[in-house]
Design a protein around this motif. Structure first.
Motif, PDB file in Angstrom:
ATOM      1  N   ILE A  88       1.697   5.338   3.177  1.00  0.00           N
ATOM      2  CA  ILE A  88       3.231   4.821   2.527  1.00  0.00           C
ATOM      3  C   ILE A  88       3.615   4.896   1.053  1.00  0.00           C
ATOM      4  O   ILE A  88       2.707   3.566   0.542  1.00  0.00           O
ATOM      5  CB  ILE A  88       3.767   3.808   3.420  1.00  0.00           C
ATOM      6  CG1 ILE A  88       4.051   3.181   5.099  1.00  0.00           C
ATOM      7  CG2 ILE A  88       5.333   3.121   2.624  1.00  0.00           C
ATOM      8  CD1 ILE A  88       4.568   2.556   5.244  1.00  0.00           C
ATOM      9  N   ALA A  89       3.776   5.455   0.581  1.00  0.00           N
ATOM     10  CA  ALA A  89       4.501   5.264  -0.752  1.00  0.00           C
ATOM     11  C   ALA A  89       5.346   4.748  -0.993  1.00  0.00           C
ATOM     12  O   ALA A  89       5.330   4.111  -1.828  1.00  0.00           O
ATOM     13  CB  ALA A  89       4.443   6.905  -1.201  1.00  0.00           C
ATOM     14  N   THR A  90       6.481   4.690  -0.253  1.00  0.00           N
ATOM     15  CA  THR A  90       7.420   3.824  -0.486  1.00  0.00           C
ATOM     16  C   THR A  90       7.829   2.469   0.296  1.00  0.00           C
ATOM     17  O   THR A  90       9.061   2.493   1.190  1.00  0.00           O
ATOM     18  CB  THR A  90       8.524   5.018  -0.588  1.00  0.00           C
ATOM     19  OG1 THR A  90       8.571   5.409   1.492  1.00  0.00           O
ATOM     20  CG2 THR A  90       8.677   5.681  -1.739  1.00  0.00           C
ATOM     21  N   ASP A  91       6.908   1.269   0.719  1.00  0.00           N
ATOM     22  CA  ASP A  91       7.530   0.801   1.023  1.00  0.00           C
ATOM     23  C   ASP A  91       8.126  -0.089   0.675  1.00  0.00           C
ATOM     24  O   ASP A  91       8.858  -0.044  -0.384  1.00  0.00           O
ATOM     25  CB  ASP A  91       5.861  -0.382   0.959  1.00  0.00           C
ATOM     26  CG  ASP A  91       6.082  -1.240   2.075  1.00  0.00           C
ATOM     27  OD1 ASP A  91       5.961  -1.377   2.882  1.00  0.00           O
ATOM     28  OD2 ASP A  91       5.976  -2.841   1.491  1.00  0.00           O
ATOM     29  N   THR A  92       8.595  -1.344   1.103  1.00  0.00           N
ATOM     30  CA  THR A  92       9.942  -2.173   0.686  1.00  0.00           C
ATOM     31  C   THR A  92       9.319  -2.469  -0.138  1.00  0.00           C
ATOM     32  O   THR A  92      10.386  -2.913  -1.229  1.00  0.00           O
ATOM     33  CB  THR A  92      11.002  -2.439   1.773  1.00  0.00           C
ATOM     34  OG1 THR A  92       9.190  -4.080   2.256  1.00  0.00           O
ATOM     35  CG2 THR A  92      10.756  -2.494   2.974  1.00  0.00           C
ATOM     36  N   ALA A  93       8.331  -3.374  -0.394  1.00  0.00           N
ATOM     37  CA  ALA A  93       7.547  -4.057  -1.480  1.00  0.00           C
ATOM     38  C   ALA A  93       7.568  -3.139  -2.477  1.00  0.00           C
ATOM     39  O   ALA A  93       8.189  -3.598  -3.973  1.00  0.00           O
ATOM     40  CB  ALA A  93       6.221  -4.343  -1.456  1.00  0.00           C
ATOM     41  N   THR A  94       6.861  -1.973  -2.764  1.00  0.00           N
ATOM     42  CA  THR A  94       7.310  -0.529  -3.795  1.00  0.00           C
ATOM     43  C   THR A  94       8.172  -0.092  -3.871  1.00  0.00           C
ATOM     44  O   THR A  94       8.474  -0.692  -5.585  1.00  0.00           O
ATOM     45  CB  THR A  94       5.960   0.305  -3.289  1.00  0.00           C
ATOM     46  OG1 THR A  94       5.449   0.463  -2.742  1.00  0.00           O
ATOM     47  CG2 THR A  94       6.592   1.559  -4.816  1.00  0.00           C
TER      48      THR A  94
END
Length: 358
Positions: A248-254
């Motif tokens: 996952i490159a676009t987690d909510t945290a990111t």
């Protein structure tokens, strides 16, 4: 019969216990946290060629305050792996020209009766409410095996709904807000991060660290899908969580540094075990502590506060749309996400509409 009486009494007791607690709203001062533009390297995968949306819309029912339509269209995204049409319900307020729009995104099981009370409530108060159908319940194991592809697919199909909104004269494409809970909350969060047409978002029961949420959720469908993925890959729980985290490159945290806290209303549940409360708090911190409603409930029992929540969410939407134009996400000018879609035609609306009565 005695057992049924006992069971119903127990349900009533539990409901009263839930309702005896109070929802807490934290309204922090205006956030001055700098919002970093979303890098093109993260955003460009969510772009697609602009093609017209050929939507078929049917009038189902006429109410005194809104008209209810059902619509569908093919995504026409060249590499969309899902061949099924995008389908939606549309609640259009009566006597409102160019109505502001709220997208309402359903929970994991896709059953719209959970979110319809929100959609109809908003429609009665001047918002065009659009419930976008979800098929993610049937693809959950595949989504765990390839989570980044699942996020990309969901975002792009929801962005196509906004393309249709832009093409529909009865809708104000410059006044779009989004609400969702649980899976719908995650989808609302992701859409607002990758489309600058979204001016406000109210994601309920969402969290940082999606791999951790999947690995530790007590939601039956997630547990079953996670177990199926472990069996298919022949790995244990920790290994699958680590694998998801790598993919996952676009987690909510990111994505959090790229979202404006002043345009976000979160909803938390203190006793949530499906989306762990500690991770809900972590996302709130990463976002810069936006406005938040904290419920004294679990995941499912948060529905007991539906009447309070829809009023609170409406008040938030009214506020963000009354403010000068702006977006939830800050998107790099170098990204293909950074400009609005051109006007496109919506197809057959108004040609095949039939009323079925009130």
């Amino acid at each position: 019969m005695n057992f049924l009486i006992f069971r119903n009494s127990l349900k009533l007791t539990l409901l009263l216990a839930v309702l005896s607690g109070c929802a807490t709203t934290l309204l922090p001062p205006i956030s001055e946290r700098p919002v970093e533009p979303l890098p093109a390297a993260l955003g460009d995968a969510f772009c697609y060629p602009q093609v017209p949306v050929a939507a078929s819309v049917e009038l189902i029912e006429e109410k005194s305050k809104f008209h209810f339509y059902k619509g569908s269209f093919d995504s026409r995204i060249p590499d969309d792996p899902d061949p099924t049409p995008i389908t939606f319900e549309w609640y259009q307020p009566v006597d409102v020209d160019s109505a502001p729009v709220v997208l309402v995104l359903p929970i994991l099981n896709g059953q719209k009766h959970i979110v319809r009370p929100f959609a109809t409530y908003f429609a009665k108060r001047g918002y065009a409410s659009i419930i976008v159908d979800s098929r993610q319940r049937s693809t959950l194991t595949e989504d765990i095996l390839d989570p980044q592809a699942a996020i990309r697919q969901a975002v792009r199909r929801h962005r196509r709904v906004l393309d249709w909104v832009d093409s529909e004269p009865a809708l104000d494409g410059d006044s779009v807000v989004v609400f969702g809970a649980s899976l719908g909350g995650f989808n609302a969060f992701f859409l607002s991060a990758f489309d600058d047409r979204v001016r406000g978002v109210a994601p309920a029961l969402v969290a940082a660290d999606l791999p951790y949420v999947f690995a530790n959720s007590n939601e039956r469908r997630i547990e079953e899908a996670f177990a199926a993925a472990m069996e298919q890959l022949d790995i244990d729980r920790d290994a699958l969580e680590s694998r998801m985290r790598r993919m996952i490159a676009t987690d909510t945290a990111t994505l959090s540094p790229h979202l404006d806290a002043n345009r976000i209303l979160m909803v938390h549940a203190k006793r949530d075990k499906a989306v762990p409360f500690a991770k809900q708090q972590e996302l709130w911190q990463r976002l810069g502590q936006p406005e938040v409603v904290v419920l004294p409930t679990g995941h499912v029992t948060s529905a007991a506060y539906i009447f309070y929540l829809r009023k609170r969410v409406l008040r938030f939407f009214d506020r963000v749309l009354a403010e000068p134009a702006g977006s939830v996400a800050a998107i790099s000018p170098a990204s293909c996400l950074g400009s609005r879609s051109p006007p496109i035609m919506s197809g057959t609306h108004g040609t095949n509409a039939t009323a079925s009565g009130e």
